[in-house]
Design an enzyme around this catalytic site. Structure first.
Site, PDB file in Angstrom:
ATOM      1  N   THR A 125       0.853  -1.156   0.016  1.00  0.00           N
ATOM      2  CA  THR A 125       0.034  -0.121  -0.093  1.00  0.00           C
ATOM      3  C   THR A 125       0.774   1.074  -0.137  1.00  0.00           C
ATOM      4  O   THR A 125       2.136   1.194   0.598  1.00  0.00           O
ATOM      5  CB  THR A 125      -1.064  -0.049   1.385  1.00  0.00           C
ATOM      6  OG1 THR A 125      -1.402   1.386   1.495  1.00  0.00           O
ATOM      7  CG2 THR A 125      -0.043  -0.543   2.385  1.00  0.00           C
ATOM      8  N   TYR A 153      -1.377  -0.492  11.075  1.00  0.00           N
ATOM      9  CA  TYR A 153      -1.713  -1.068   9.844  1.00  0.00           C
ATOM     10  C   TYR A 153      -0.622  -0.871   8.777  1.00  0.00           C
ATOM     11  O   TYR A 153      -0.145  -1.720   8.504  1.00  0.00           O
ATOM     12  CB  TYR A 153      -3.161  -0.517   9.325  1.00  0.00           C
ATOM     13  CG  TYR A 153      -3.188  -0.778   7.678  1.00  0.00           C
ATOM     14  CD1 TYR A 153      -3.351  -2.228   7.263  1.00  0.00           C
ATOM     15  CD2 TYR A 153      -3.135  -0.059   6.948  1.00  0.00           C
ATOM     16  CE1 TYR A 153      -3.554  -2.678   5.798  1.00  0.00           C
ATOM     17  CE2 TYR A 153      -3.422  -0.016   5.505  1.00  0.00           C
ATOM     18  CZ  TYR A 153      -3.369  -1.348   5.071  1.00  0.00           C
ATOM     19  OH  TYR A 153      -3.450  -1.599   3.703  1.00  0.00           O
TER      20      TYR A 153
END
Ligand code: NAD
Ligand code: TYD
Length: 339
Positions: A125, A153
Protein backbone atom coordinates in the site's frame (compact mmCIF):
# COMPACT_ATOMS: atom_id res chain seq x y z
CA UNK A 1 0.02 -21.56 -14.83
CA UNK A 2 -1.22 -22.14 -11.27
CA UNK A 3 -1.74 -19.08 -9.06
CA UNK A 4 -2.57 -18.99 -5.36
CA UNK A 5 -4.44 -15.79 -4.55
CA UNK A 6 -4.47 -15.23 -0.80
CA UNK A 7 -7.25 -13.02 0.58
CA UNK A 8 -9.32 -13.68 -2.54
CA UNK A 9 -12.60 -13.52 -0.62
CA UNK A 10 -11.92 -9.88 0.25
CA UNK A 11 -12.43 -6.71 -1.76
CA UNK A 12 -9.42 -6.43 -4.08
CA UNK A 13 -8.50 -10.13 -4.00
CA UNK A 14 -12.07 -11.02 -5.03
CA UNK A 15 -11.98 -8.56 -7.91
CA UNK A 16 -8.58 -9.98 -8.90
CA UNK A 17 -9.93 -13.55 -8.96
CA UNK A 18 -12.76 -12.46 -11.28
CA UNK A 19 -10.37 -10.47 -13.47
CA UNK A 20 -7.89 -13.35 -13.85
CA UNK A 21 -10.48 -16.04 -14.52
CA UNK A 22 -12.00 -13.89 -17.24
CA UNK A 23 -8.68 -12.93 -18.82
CA UNK A 24 -6.84 -16.25 -18.46
CA UNK A 25 -9.47 -19.02 -18.57
CA UNK A 26 -6.66 -21.59 -18.98
CA UNK A 27 -4.99 -20.71 -15.63
CA UNK A 28 -5.69 -22.59 -12.41
CA UNK A 29 -6.66 -20.13 -9.68
CA UNK A 30 -6.70 -21.17 -6.03
CA UNK A 31 -8.08 -18.77 -3.46
CA UNK A 32 -6.69 -19.21 0.04
CA UNK A 33 -8.66 -17.19 2.57
CA UNK A 34 -9.28 -17.38 6.32
CA UNK A 35 -12.75 -15.84 5.91
CA UNK A 36 -12.34 -13.24 8.64
CA UNK A 37 -15.12 -10.66 9.08
CA UNK A 38 -13.84 -9.10 5.79
CA UNK A 39 -13.91 -12.30 3.75
CA UNK A 40 -17.14 -13.14 1.99
CA UNK A 41 -17.73 -16.29 -0.05
CA UNK A 42 -20.65 -14.60 -1.81
CA UNK A 43 -18.06 -12.46 -3.60
CA UNK A 44 -16.74 -15.67 -5.18
CA UNK A 45 -20.16 -17.21 -5.86
CA UNK A 46 -19.99 -16.59 -9.65
CA UNK A 47 -16.78 -18.68 -9.99
CA UNK A 48 -17.32 -21.37 -7.36
CA UNK A 49 -18.42 -23.96 -9.96
CA UNK A 50 -15.65 -23.13 -12.43
CA UNK A 51 -13.41 -26.24 -12.76
CA UNK A 52 -10.30 -23.99 -13.01
CA UNK A 53 -11.10 -22.37 -9.64
CA UNK A 54 -10.70 -23.76 -6.16
CA UNK A 55 -11.41 -22.20 -2.75
CA UNK A 56 -9.38 -23.29 0.27
CA UNK A 57 -10.16 -21.98 3.75
CA UNK A 58 -7.06 -21.38 5.85
CA UNK A 59 -4.75 -18.94 7.63
CA UNK A 60 -1.59 -17.66 5.88
CA UNK A 61 0.06 -17.61 9.32
CA UNK A 62 -0.60 -21.34 9.86
CA UNK A 63 2.73 -22.86 8.79
CA UNK A 64 1.66 -26.49 8.71
CA UNK A 65 -1.42 -25.70 6.65
CA UNK A 66 0.45 -23.44 4.19
CA UNK A 67 3.29 -25.94 3.65
CA UNK A 68 0.78 -28.74 3.00
CA UNK A 69 -1.03 -26.59 0.45
CA UNK A 70 2.25 -25.76 -1.36
CA UNK A 71 3.26 -29.42 -1.34
CA UNK A 72 -0.07 -30.53 -2.79
CA UNK A 73 -0.62 -27.75 -5.31
CA UNK A 74 2.94 -26.79 -6.39
CA UNK A 75 1.86 -23.25 -7.38
CA UNK A 76 3.80 -21.15 -9.92
CA UNK A 77 2.79 -17.77 -8.51
CA UNK A 78 1.59 -16.43 -5.16
CA UNK A 79 -0.24 -13.12 -5.04
CA UNK A 80 -0.61 -12.14 -1.40
CA UNK A 81 -3.64 -9.92 -0.76
CA UNK A 82 -4.45 -11.52 2.62
CA UNK A 83 -4.26 -8.91 5.34
CA UNK A 84 -6.05 -7.09 8.06
CA UNK A 85 -6.70 -3.91 6.09
CA UNK A 86 -8.66 -1.35 8.11
CA UNK A 87 -6.68 1.46 9.77
CA UNK A 88 -9.36 2.15 12.40
CA UNK A 89 -9.38 -1.50 13.50
CA UNK A 90 -5.57 -1.44 13.73
CA UNK A 91 -5.87 1.45 16.17
CA UNK A 92 -8.39 -0.44 18.35
CA UNK A 93 -6.56 -3.78 18.22
CA UNK A 94 -3.10 -3.92 16.59
CA UNK A 95 -2.19 -7.53 17.54
CA UNK A 96 -3.97 -9.35 14.70
CA UNK A 97 -2.36 -6.94 12.20
CA UNK A 98 1.11 -8.07 13.31
CA UNK A 99 0.05 -11.71 13.20
CA UNK A 100 -1.52 -11.77 9.75
CA UNK A 101 0.32 -9.01 7.93
CA UNK A 102 3.85 -9.74 9.18
CA UNK A 103 3.95 -13.34 10.47
CA UNK A 104 1.59 -14.49 7.70
CA UNK A 105 3.81 -12.95 5.02
CA UNK A 106 6.85 -14.59 6.64
CA UNK A 107 5.19 -18.02 6.53
CA UNK A 108 4.30 -17.62 2.83
CA UNK A 109 7.88 -16.59 2.05
CA UNK A 110 9.25 -19.59 3.96
CA UNK A 111 6.93 -21.86 1.98
CA UNK A 112 8.32 -20.33 -1.23
CA UNK A 113 11.85 -21.12 0.00
CA UNK A 114 10.90 -24.66 0.90
CA UNK A 115 8.95 -25.62 -2.22
CA UNK A 116 10.19 -23.13 -4.86
CA UNK A 117 8.15 -20.53 -6.73
CA UNK A 118 8.30 -18.68 -10.05
CA UNK A 119 7.02 -15.45 -8.50
CA UNK A 120 5.90 -14.19 -5.09
CA UNK A 121 3.95 -10.93 -5.39
CA UNK A 122 3.22 -8.83 -2.31
CA UNK A 123 0.22 -6.51 -2.52
CA UNK A 124 1.29 -3.52 -0.46
CA UNK A 125 0.00 0.00 0.00
CA UNK A 126 1.03 3.63 -0.46
CA UNK A 127 0.43 4.01 3.29
CA UNK A 128 3.93 2.61 3.93
CA UNK A 129 5.30 6.02 2.84
CA UNK A 130 3.38 7.89 5.58
CA UNK A 131 1.69 11.08 4.42
CA UNK A 132 2.32 14.31 2.51
CA UNK A 133 1.42 17.84 3.62
CA UNK A 134 -1.69 19.46 2.15
CA UNK A 135 0.20 22.62 1.19
CA UNK A 136 2.70 20.80 -1.08
CA UNK A 137 0.61 19.51 -4.02
CA UNK A 138 3.87 19.19 -5.99
CA UNK A 139 5.02 16.24 -3.81
CA UNK A 140 4.27 12.59 -4.69
CA UNK A 141 5.37 9.19 -3.37
CA UNK A 142 7.93 7.47 -5.59
CA UNK A 143 9.36 3.98 -5.06
CA UNK A 144 12.40 5.54 -3.34
CA UNK A 145 10.42 7.64 -0.85
CA UNK A 146 11.53 6.46 2.62
CA UNK A 147 9.13 4.24 4.56
CA UNK A 148 7.63 6.36 7.34
CA UNK A 149 4.48 4.81 8.77
CA UNK A 150 1.72 6.29 10.91
CA UNK A 151 -0.70 3.54 11.94
CA UNK A 152 -0.24 -0.02 13.22
CA UNK A 153 -1.76 -1.09 9.87
CA UNK A 154 0.79 0.77 7.74
CA UNK A 155 3.65 -0.27 10.06
CA UNK A 156 2.66 -3.92 9.66
CA UNK A 157 2.49 -3.58 5.86
CA UNK A 158 5.90 -1.85 5.76
CA UNK A 159 7.38 -4.63 7.93
CA UNK A 160 6.02 -7.20 5.47
CA UNK A 161 7.57 -5.30 2.54
CA UNK A 162 10.96 -5.34 4.26
CA UNK A 163 10.68 -9.09 4.86
CA UNK A 164 9.81 -9.66 1.19
CA UNK A 165 12.84 -7.66 0.02
CA UNK A 166 15.10 -9.40 2.56
CA UNK A 167 13.98 -12.84 1.33
CA UNK A 168 14.79 -11.74 -2.20
CA UNK A 169 18.26 -10.54 -1.32
CA UNK A 170 19.19 -13.32 1.08
CA UNK A 171 17.38 -16.36 -0.36
CA UNK A 172 16.94 -15.21 -3.97
CA UNK A 173 13.15 -15.63 -3.84
CA UNK A 174 11.79 -14.03 -7.06
CA UNK A 175 9.59 -11.33 -5.55
CA UNK A 176 7.80 -8.19 -6.67
CA UNK A 177 5.91 -5.64 -4.58
CA UNK A 178 3.17 -3.23 -5.60
CA UNK A 179 2.18 -0.20 -3.51
CA UNK A 180 -1.23 1.05 -4.52
CA UNK A 181 -3.32 4.03 -3.52
CA UNK A 182 -6.90 3.76 -2.16
CA UNK A 183 -9.11 1.47 -4.22
CA UNK A 184 -12.87 1.63 -4.75
CA UNK A 185 -15.38 -0.47 -6.67
CA UNK A 186 -17.62 -3.55 -6.31
CA UNK A 187 -17.37 -5.90 -3.26
CA UNK A 188 -15.79 -3.21 -1.04
CA UNK A 189 -16.55 -3.92 2.63
CA UNK A 190 -18.88 -1.21 3.98
CA UNK A 191 -16.57 -0.10 6.82
CA UNK A 192 -14.34 1.82 4.35
CA UNK A 193 -15.15 5.39 3.34
CA UNK A 194 -16.83 5.00 -0.07
CA UNK A 195 -19.05 1.93 0.53
CA UNK A 196 -19.91 3.16 4.05
CA UNK A 197 -21.09 6.50 2.69
CA UNK A 198 -23.10 4.84 -0.11
CA UNK A 199 -24.78 2.43 2.33
CA UNK A 200 -25.51 5.13 4.91
CA UNK A 201 -26.86 7.48 2.24
CA UNK A 202 -29.19 4.78 0.95
CA UNK A 203 -30.39 4.16 4.52
CA UNK A 204 -30.65 7.92 5.27
CA UNK A 205 -28.16 7.50 8.12
CA UNK A 206 -25.63 10.19 9.19
CA UNK A 207 -22.37 10.28 7.19
CA UNK A 208 -19.48 10.36 9.71
CA UNK A 209 -16.67 12.55 8.33
CA UNK A 210 -13.49 12.51 10.41
CA UNK A 211 -12.08 15.90 11.44
CA UNK A 212 -12.78 18.55 8.81
CA UNK A 213 -12.96 16.14 5.88
CA UNK A 214 -9.94 17.81 4.30
CA UNK A 215 -7.68 14.71 4.17
CA UNK A 216 -6.78 13.74 0.63
CA UNK A 217 -6.76 10.23 -0.85
CA UNK A 218 -5.70 9.20 -4.37
CA UNK A 219 -8.57 6.97 -5.58
CA UNK A 220 -8.10 4.14 -8.08
CA UNK A 221 -10.84 1.97 -9.57
CA UNK A 222 -10.16 -1.60 -8.41
CA UNK A 223 -10.02 -3.06 -11.93
CA UNK A 224 -7.12 -0.74 -12.77
CA UNK A 225 -5.26 -2.14 -9.75
CA UNK A 226 -5.95 -5.72 -10.93
CA UNK A 227 -4.61 -4.86 -14.38
CA UNK A 228 -1.42 -3.42 -12.86
CA UNK A 229 -0.81 -6.56 -10.78
CA UNK A 230 -1.44 -8.71 -13.86
CA UNK A 231 1.29 -6.77 -15.72
CA UNK A 232 3.71 -6.97 -12.78
CA UNK A 233 3.41 -10.73 -12.22
CA UNK A 234 3.89 -11.43 -15.92
CA UNK A 235 6.42 -8.76 -16.98
CA UNK A 236 7.62 -6.94 -13.84
CA UNK A 237 11.29 -7.11 -12.87
CA UNK A 238 12.13 -9.42 -9.98
CA UNK A 239 13.20 -7.59 -6.82
CA UNK A 240 11.40 -4.40 -7.84
CA UNK A 241 8.73 -2.24 -6.19
CA UNK A 242 6.02 -0.63 -8.36
CA UNK A 243 3.80 2.25 -7.23
CA UNK A 244 0.24 2.19 -8.58
CA UNK A 245 -2.01 5.24 -8.60
CA UNK A 246 -4.02 7.29 -11.01
CA UNK A 247 -3.60 10.98 -10.08
CA UNK A 248 -7.16 11.01 -8.79
CA UNK A 249 -6.81 13.05 -5.62
CA UNK A 250 -9.95 14.09 -3.75
CA UNK A 251 -10.61 15.39 -0.25
CA UNK A 252 -12.84 13.12 1.81
CA UNK A 253 -15.50 15.83 1.80
CA UNK A 254 -15.43 15.99 -2.01
CA UNK A 255 -15.91 12.21 -2.17
CA UNK A 256 -18.79 12.27 0.32
CA UNK A 257 -20.50 15.17 -1.48
CA UNK A 258 -20.17 13.38 -4.84
CA UNK A 259 -21.94 10.35 -3.38
CA UNK A 260 -24.68 12.46 -1.74
CA UNK A 261 -25.34 14.32 -4.99
CA UNK A 262 -25.33 11.16 -7.12
CA UNK A 263 -27.95 9.61 -4.83
CA UNK A 264 -30.02 12.81 -4.65
CA UNK A 265 -29.71 13.05 -0.85
CA UNK A 266 -29.21 16.09 1.41
CA UNK A 267 -25.78 17.32 2.45
CA UNK A 268 -27.30 17.73 5.92
CA UNK A 269 -26.59 14.01 6.36
CA UNK A 270 -22.90 14.90 6.86
CA UNK A 271 -21.87 14.62 10.50
CA UNK A 272 -18.38 15.77 11.48
CA UNK A 273 -16.95 13.40 14.10
CA UNK A 274 -13.75 13.23 16.16
CA UNK A 275 -10.70 12.77 13.95
CA UNK A 276 -8.82 9.46 13.62
CA UNK A 277 -5.68 9.49 15.84
CA UNK A 278 -2.53 9.97 13.74
CA UNK A 279 -4.72 10.59 10.66
CA UNK A 280 -2.58 10.78 7.47
CA UNK A 281 -3.22 14.07 5.64
CA UNK A 282 -2.56 13.24 2.01
CA UNK A 283 -1.56 10.27 -0.10
CA UNK A 284 -0.44 10.82 -3.71
CA UNK A 285 1.31 8.32 -5.95
CA UNK A 286 3.76 8.97 -8.76
CA UNK A 287 3.09 6.03 -11.14
CA UNK A 288 5.83 6.95 -13.67
CA UNK A 289 7.82 3.74 -13.17
CA UNK A 290 4.99 1.29 -13.89
CA UNK A 291 3.87 3.47 -16.79
CA UNK A 292 7.34 3.61 -18.38
CA UNK A 293 8.37 -0.01 -17.72
CA UNK A 294 5.07 -1.86 -18.18
CA UNK A 295 2.88 0.60 -20.10
CA UNK A 296 0.25 0.68 -17.35
CA UNK A 297 -2.15 3.53 -17.03
CA UNK A 298 -5.52 3.79 -15.31
CA UNK A 299 -8.50 3.38 -17.62
CA UNK A 300 -11.34 4.50 -15.35
CA UNK A 301 -11.73 8.16 -14.46
CA UNK A 302 -13.10 8.89 -10.97
CA UNK A 303 -16.42 10.29 -12.24
CA UNK A 304 -17.08 7.14 -14.25
CA UNK A 305 -15.75 4.77 -11.55
CA UNK A 306 -17.82 6.25 -8.74
CA UNK A 307 -20.95 6.07 -10.91
CA UNK A 308 -20.28 2.40 -11.67
CA UNK A 309 -19.59 1.72 -7.99
CA UNK A 310 -22.80 3.38 -6.82
CA UNK A 311 -24.76 1.43 -9.46
CA UNK A 312 -23.18 -1.79 -8.22
CA UNK A 313 -24.26 -1.09 -4.62
CA UNK A 314 -27.77 -0.22 -5.85
CA UNK A 315 -27.99 -3.46 -7.85
CA UNK A 316 -26.40 -5.71 -5.22
CA UNK A 317 -28.17 -4.72 -2.03
CA UNK A 318 -28.37 -8.29 -0.62
CA UNK A 319 -24.52 -8.51 -0.71
CA UNK A 320 -23.99 -5.54 1.62
CA UNK A 321 -27.25 -5.51 3.54
CA UNK A 322 -26.41 -8.93 4.97
CA UNK A 323 -23.05 -7.58 6.17
CA UNK A 324 -24.60 -4.50 7.73
CA UNK A 325 -27.23 -6.48 9.59
CA UNK A 326 -24.73 -8.99 11.00
CA UNK A 327 -21.78 -8.91 13.40
CA UNK A 328 -20.55 -5.74 11.70
CA UNK A 329 -23.40 -3.87 13.40
CA UNK A 330 -21.65 -4.30 16.79
CA UNK A 331 -18.41 -2.88 15.37
CA UNK A 332 -20.30 0.09 13.93
CA UNK A 333 -21.94 0.89 17.28
CA UNK A 334 -18.60 0.67 19.09
CA UNK A 335 -16.73 2.76 16.52
CA UNK A 336 -19.19 5.59 15.97
CA UNK A 337 -21.57 5.92 18.96
CA UNK A 338 -20.80 9.03 20.99
CA UNK A 339 -17.89 9.97 18.71
P1 NAD B 1 -10.05 -6.83 2.72
O1 NAD B 1 -10.00 -6.55 4.19
O2 NAD B 1 -11.30 -6.50 1.95
O3 NAD B 1 -9.76 -8.38 2.46
C1 NAD B 1 -8.76 -9.08 3.14
C2 NAD B 1 -9.01 -10.57 2.89
O4 NAD B 1 -7.94 -11.29 3.54
C3 NAD B 1 -10.32 -11.09 3.49
O5 NAD B 1 -10.96 -11.94 2.57
C4 NAD B 1 -9.87 -11.87 4.74
O6 NAD B 1 -10.73 -12.94 5.06
C5 NAD B 1 -8.50 -12.36 4.28
N1 NAD B 1 -7.60 -12.64 5.42
C6 NAD B 1 -7.38 -11.87 6.51
N2 NAD B 1 -6.51 -12.47 7.34
C7 NAD B 1 -6.15 -13.64 6.75
C8 NAD B 1 -5.27 -14.69 7.10
N3 NAD B 1 -4.58 -14.65 8.25
N4 NAD B 1 -5.13 -15.74 6.25
C9 NAD B 1 -5.84 -15.81 5.10
N5 NAD B 1 -6.71 -14.84 4.73
C10 NAD B 1 -6.86 -13.77 5.53
O7 NAD B 1 -8.79 -6.08 2.11
P2 NAD B 1 -8.61 -5.36 0.70
O8 NAD B 1 -9.07 -3.95 0.80
O9 NAD B 1 -9.14 -6.23 -0.37
O10 NAD B 1 -7.02 -5.32 0.62
C11 NAD B 1 -6.30 -6.41 0.06
C12 NAD B 1 -4.81 -6.11 0.11
O11 NAD B 1 -4.55 -4.90 -0.62
C13 NAD B 1 -4.29 -5.87 1.52
O12 NAD B 1 -3.03 -6.49 1.62
C14 NAD B 1 -4.17 -4.35 1.63
O13 NAD B 1 -3.13 -4.01 2.50
C15 NAD B 1 -3.85 -3.98 0.20
N6 NAD B 1 -4.27 -2.64 -0.23
C16 NAD B 1 -5.57 -2.24 -0.06
C17 NAD B 1 -5.97 -0.99 -0.54
C18 NAD B 1 -7.41 -0.53 -0.42
O14 NAD B 1 -7.72 0.62 -0.78
N7 NAD B 1 -8.34 -1.36 0.04
C19 NAD B 1 -5.06 -0.14 -1.16
C20 NAD B 1 -3.72 -0.59 -1.31
C21 NAD B 1 -3.37 -1.84 -0.85
P1 TYD C 1 -10.54 4.44 4.70
O1 TYD C 1 -11.54 4.05 3.68
O2 TYD C 1 -10.60 3.83 6.05
O3 TYD C 1 -9.11 4.22 4.02
P2 TYD C 1 -7.62 4.70 4.53
O4 TYD C 1 -7.70 5.20 5.91
O5 TYD C 1 -6.85 3.42 4.44
O6 TYD C 1 -7.19 5.74 3.56
O7 TYD C 1 -10.62 6.01 4.89
C1 TYD C 1 -10.44 6.90 3.80
C2 TYD C 1 -10.47 8.30 4.34
O8 TYD C 1 -11.78 8.58 4.83
C3 TYD C 1 -9.54 8.51 5.53
O9 TYD C 1 -8.98 9.82 5.45
C4 TYD C 1 -10.46 8.41 6.74
C5 TYD C 1 -11.77 8.95 6.21
N1 TYD C 1 -13.00 8.37 6.82
C6 TYD C 1 -14.01 9.20 7.30
O10 TYD C 1 -13.91 10.44 7.25
N2 TYD C 1 -15.12 8.63 7.85
C7 TYD C 1 -15.29 7.28 7.94
O11 TYD C 1 -16.33 6.83 8.48
C8 TYD C 1 -14.26 6.44 7.43
C9 TYD C 1 -14.38 4.94 7.50
C10 TYD C 1 -13.13 7.02 6.86
Amino acid sequence: MKIIVTGGAGFIGGNFVHYMIKKYPEYDIICLDKLTYAGNLETLEPVMDNPKFKFVKGDIADREFVYKLFEEEKPDIIVNFAAESHVDRSISDPGIFLQTNIIGTGVLLDACREYGIKRYHQVSTDEVYGDLPLDRPDLFFTETTPLHTSSPYSASKASADLLVLAYHRTFKIPVTISRCSNNYGPYHFPEKLIPLMIANCLNDKPLPVYGKGENVRDWLYVEDHCHAIDLIIHDGKVGEVYNIGGHNERTNLQVVETIIDALGKSRDLIQYVTDRPGHDMRYAIDPTKIHNELGWEPETKFDEGIKRTIDWYLNNKPWWEKIISGEYQNYYEKMYSGR
